[in-house]
Write a protein that holds these residues in place. Structure first.
Motif, PDB file in Angstrom:
ATOM      1  N   ALA A  27     -77.387 -45.378 -17.525  1.00 51.73           N
ATOM      2  CA  ALA A  27     -76.905 -45.191 -16.723  1.00 51.73           C
ATOM      3  C   ALA A  27     -75.679 -46.485 -16.182  1.00 51.73           C
ATOM      4  CB  ALA A  27     -78.257 -45.904 -15.796  1.00 51.73           C
ATOM      5  N   GLU A  28     -75.619 -47.836 -16.861  1.00 53.49           N
ATOM      6  CA  GLU A  28     -74.312 -48.694 -17.489  1.00 53.49           C
ATOM      7  C   GLU A  28     -73.234 -47.334 -17.581  1.00 53.49           C
ATOM      8  OE1 GLU A  28     -75.493 -52.605 -19.226  1.00 53.49           O
ATOM      9  OE2 GLU A  28     -75.665 -51.409 -19.660  1.00 53.49           O
ATOM     10  N   ARG A  29     -72.784 -46.507 -18.496  1.00 52.52           N
ATOM     11  CA  ARG A  29     -72.192 -45.828 -18.646  1.00 52.52           C
ATOM     12  C   ARG A  29     -71.405 -45.367 -17.918  1.00 52.52           C
ATOM     13  NH1 ARG A  29     -70.252 -45.075 -23.332  1.00 52.52           N
ATOM     14  NH2 ARG A  29     -70.558 -47.175 -23.747  1.00 52.52           N
ATOM     15  N   MET A  30     -72.649 -44.004 -17.239  1.00 56.18           N
ATOM     16  CA  MET A  30     -72.169 -43.627 -15.914  1.00 56.18           C
ATOM     17  C   MET A  30     -71.488 -44.235 -14.932  1.00 56.18           C
ATOM     18  SD  MET A  30     -75.808 -41.237 -15.498  1.00 56.18           S
ATOM     19  CE  MET A  30     -74.686 -40.145 -13.363  1.00 56.18           C
ATOM     20  N   VAL A  31     -72.383 -45.594 -14.423  1.00 54.51           N
ATOM     21  CA  VAL A  31     -71.667 -45.990 -13.167  1.00 54.51           C
ATOM     22  C   VAL A  31     -70.487 -46.508 -13.609  1.00 54.51           C
ATOM     23  CG1 VAL A  31     -71.440 -47.724 -12.091  1.00 54.51           C
ATOM     24  CG2 VAL A  31     -73.751 -47.006 -12.506  1.00 54.51           C
ATOM     25  N   GLU A  32     -70.065 -46.857 -14.525  1.00 52.69           N
ATOM     26  CA  GLU A  32     -68.466 -47.637 -15.352  1.00 52.69           C
ATOM     27  C   GLU A  32     -67.868 -45.895 -14.682  1.00 52.69           C
ATOM     28  OE1 GLU A  32     -70.310 -49.554 -18.428  1.00 52.69           O
ATOM     29  OE2 GLU A  32     -68.099 -48.228 -19.541  1.00 52.69           O
ATOM     30  N   GLU A  33     -67.729 -45.174 -15.862  1.00 55.88           N
ATOM     31  CA  GLU A  33     -67.017 -44.104 -15.722  1.00 55.88           C
ATOM     32  C   GLU A  33     -66.584 -43.475 -14.328  1.00 55.88           C
ATOM     33  OE1 GLU A  33     -68.136 -42.611 -20.200  1.00 55.88           O
ATOM     34  OE2 GLU A  33     -68.795 -41.483 -18.423  1.00 55.88           O
TER      35      GLU A  33
END
Lengths: 236, 385
Positions: A27-33
């Protein structure tokens, strides 16, 4: 985690916690990207984010199934039960965070149509940084079971709300200045709202983690600080 | 050998533990197993009186040791500094959530041998990039050592370059355009007009000054971003630093018609920090207060000890900052009033620099303002460790 006579039971609980951590990382990665794709108008990255949302949906379903199975089979009590209920709740929140990230990614093409001032994107980036810090802190707290920083997460949610309200006003101003900005700014408005919602989910997770660790709920919800519903354009 | 407490209950003898850890950490430890074993035995004999824990702690790169089930057995000082405290026995998979880390840990714990190192990056709170490798400790200990090599610096230099070009080209364009315009005029219509020439040269000087300030600020911001992951450790007396800054700015304040009033405790107030950077913070805050709060005629700067550490407050009595701008004023190039900022020779970077320095010090900035009544900037420092 206290150990049980049945080692398999421990394994099952550990599986849930690990799966939540994995979901959190995704989830963190998705938001970041998604935010990076938005700021840099990177369509390819946005498409990757949209594709990756499936991982979170599957993980949530898996956690739900597993949790129900454990409850049925082991009849857990106290901390174990809270652990399982907490996993169900957190996975639901994380799945929503993923959806919000995906929604931002979907708007990348539309928001990048017309050249927007860099200042707007910096505002969105700063907002996203706050939300990501929130998310990281609560997920760290889930991993370490250290709840001393949980209260701070809720306090900082106010900062997100204040920044969101400010961005809201700025976007309205841009739209008034030039109607050609309306399409892109409307999309950016939704993106900002989505990021603000991610902060809310982080707050939910904070409350759940507090509940898992202590068995008691955090004091009732603080008053909402998002004041964008009161923002009007003067003299328009 | 009174240091058995930290061994993590692996049941291994101290020397075997140490030897195997050393062998795994040694450069080029990928060689044959039997060579490892021999090296382990050799080193165990020669270093037998040092604990592996102590040894791991002097390694500057983060190292996390975990067992076959993923439970953390030891995290060295560098790891704790980089990733926060580790709970011994907790799952290493809960600590490192990033998808690529999960894949790496999953492969290792799933029994795969010779898993290739990966790059692992964190975006918040500061941008960091590590090359992460996991190697088994010896052949039969059942332990794994995860080592992190910090590549953040290289990446930050890349980013700094990209940011610098983007920001500089954008912000330098305006003064550059002005200068180009005046040069054109000086060559053409104003060629023989001595009075106009003098005036235009004056404006050009002003614009080049602005460009120089901008470049200075951009560079100092980029430098700060580069080292934002090191925490300063010197002890600094806040009262002395803030007092010194107030002294140096008395002249400027006098020119603006502002009086700086002080409210300091009679004794030193120590915090952990870097003197020069803190000076920069308070110069920026006090200068802002004098310039933008000029109409208030006075600025109060106070230092006080609190239960959590120490607070420094800079309060002005000028027009204040609109509520909606407050959450955003630390963003780069965010200006509440572009005209006022230009007039005061602001670059739009002062508070970004303040924010970066304070981040590095673990300190926080809060801003309160009531329109018409002035603004106060409060810096909260944690207690000196």
């Amino acid at each position: 985690m206290p150990s049980h006579t049945l080692q398999a039971y421990d394994e099952e609980l550990k599986f849930l916690a690990t799966r939540i951590a994995q979901m959190g990382g995704h989830a963190e990665r998705m938001v970041e990207e998604a935010v990076a794709a938005l700021v840099n108008s990177n369509d390819a990255l946005a498409q990757t984010v949209i594709r990756n949302d499936r991982v979170l949906d599957e993980a949530e379903r898996e956690i739900d199934d597993k949790a129900v199975l454990i409850i049925a089979r082991r009849q857990p009590m106290a901390i174990d039960l809270r652990e399982i209920i907490g996993a169900i709740r957190i996975s639901a929140d994380l799945e929503r965070v993923g959806d919000l990230g995906k929604n931002i990614a979907k708007r990348v093409a539309a928001a990048g149509q017309t050249q927007q001032p860099a200042k707007l994107f910096r505002g969105i980036e700063a907002l996203a940084e706050l939300a990501l810090t929130q998310l990281k802190d609560v997920l760290d707290a889930y991993g370490s079971r250290a709840i001393d920083r949980i209260a701070a997460v809720r306090d900082r949610d106010e900062e997100i709300d204040a920044k969101y309200t400010s961005l809201f006003r700025e976007l309205l101003t841009y739209m008034m200045e030039d109607p050609r900005n309306i399409t892109a700014c409307t999309h950016l408005l939704f993106c900002a709202k989505n990021i603000e919602r991610i902060g809310d989910h982080a707050t939910n997770i904070a409350e759940t983690v507090h509940y898992i660790v202590t068995g008691s709920q955090l004091p009732a919800e603080r008053p909402k600080e998002d004041e964008s519903h009161t923002v009007v354009v003067a003299g328009g | 050998m009174a240091d058995m407490d930290n061994s993590g209950g692996t049941g291994d003898g101290r020397q075997g533990w140490l030897g195997r850890l050393l062998a795994a950490l040694a450069p080029g430890a990928n060689g044959g197993m039997s060579a490892d074993r021999r090296a382990a035995d050799d080193q165990a004999t020669s270093f037998g009186h040092i604990s592996a824990i102590d040894l791991a702690d002097v390694v500057p790169d983060p190292i996390v040791v975990f067992d076959r089930s993923g439970a953390v057995v030891h995290a060295n000082q560098a790891a704790i500094a980089a990733f926060g405290a580790f709970r011994l026995g907790s799952s290493v998979q809960l600590k490192f959530r990033a998808p690529e880390m999960q894949a790496l840990l999953g492969a290792v714990l799933g029994g795969e041998a010779g898993v290739a190192p990966i790059d692992y990056s964190e975006r918040v709170p500061v941008d960091r990039l590590y090359r992460v490798a996991i190697r088994p400790v010896g052949t039969a200990s059942g332990l794994f050592a995860m080592t992190f090599r910090d590549h953040s610096e290289a990446r930050r230099i890349d980013r700094m370059r990209a940011d610098f070009i983007a920001n500089a080209s954008h912000e330098l364009r305006t003064p550059l355009a002005a200068i180009a315009g005046f040069i054109e005029t000086l060559r053409g219509p104003a060629k023989n007009d001595a009075k106009a020439r003098e005036r235009f040269l004056g404006i050009m000087e002003e614009q080049t000054g602005r460009m120089a300030r901008l470049i200075d600020d951009l560079l100092s911001l980029s430098r700060l971003e580069m080292k934002s992951h090191h925490n300063p450790s010197d002890r600094v007396d806040l009262a002395a630093v803030v007092g010194g800054v107030a002294d140096t700015l008395t002249h400027l304040a006098g020119e603006l018609g502002v009086a700086i009033e002080r409210d300091f405790p009679g004794h030193p107030v120590f915090v952990a920090g870097e003197r020069d950077e803190l000076i920069q913070v308070f110069v920026n805050l006090l200068e802002n207060a004098c310039k933008y709060g000029q109409s208030g005629k006075r600025v109060i700067v106070s230092v006080e000890e609190t239960t959590e550490g120490a607070d420094v407050t800079v309060r002005d009595f000028g027009p204040g900052i609109p509520k909606d701008d407050i959450p955003r004023i630390t963003e780069r190039f965010y200006r509440v009033d572009i005209e006022a900022s230009r007039a005061q020779k602001g670059t739009g970077l002062g508070l970004s620099i303040v924010k970066h320095i304070l981040n590095r010090h673990g300190a926080r900035l809060t801003v309160h303002s009531e329109p018409g009544k002035g603004a106060s900037f409060v810096v909260h420092f944690p207690a000196a460790g």
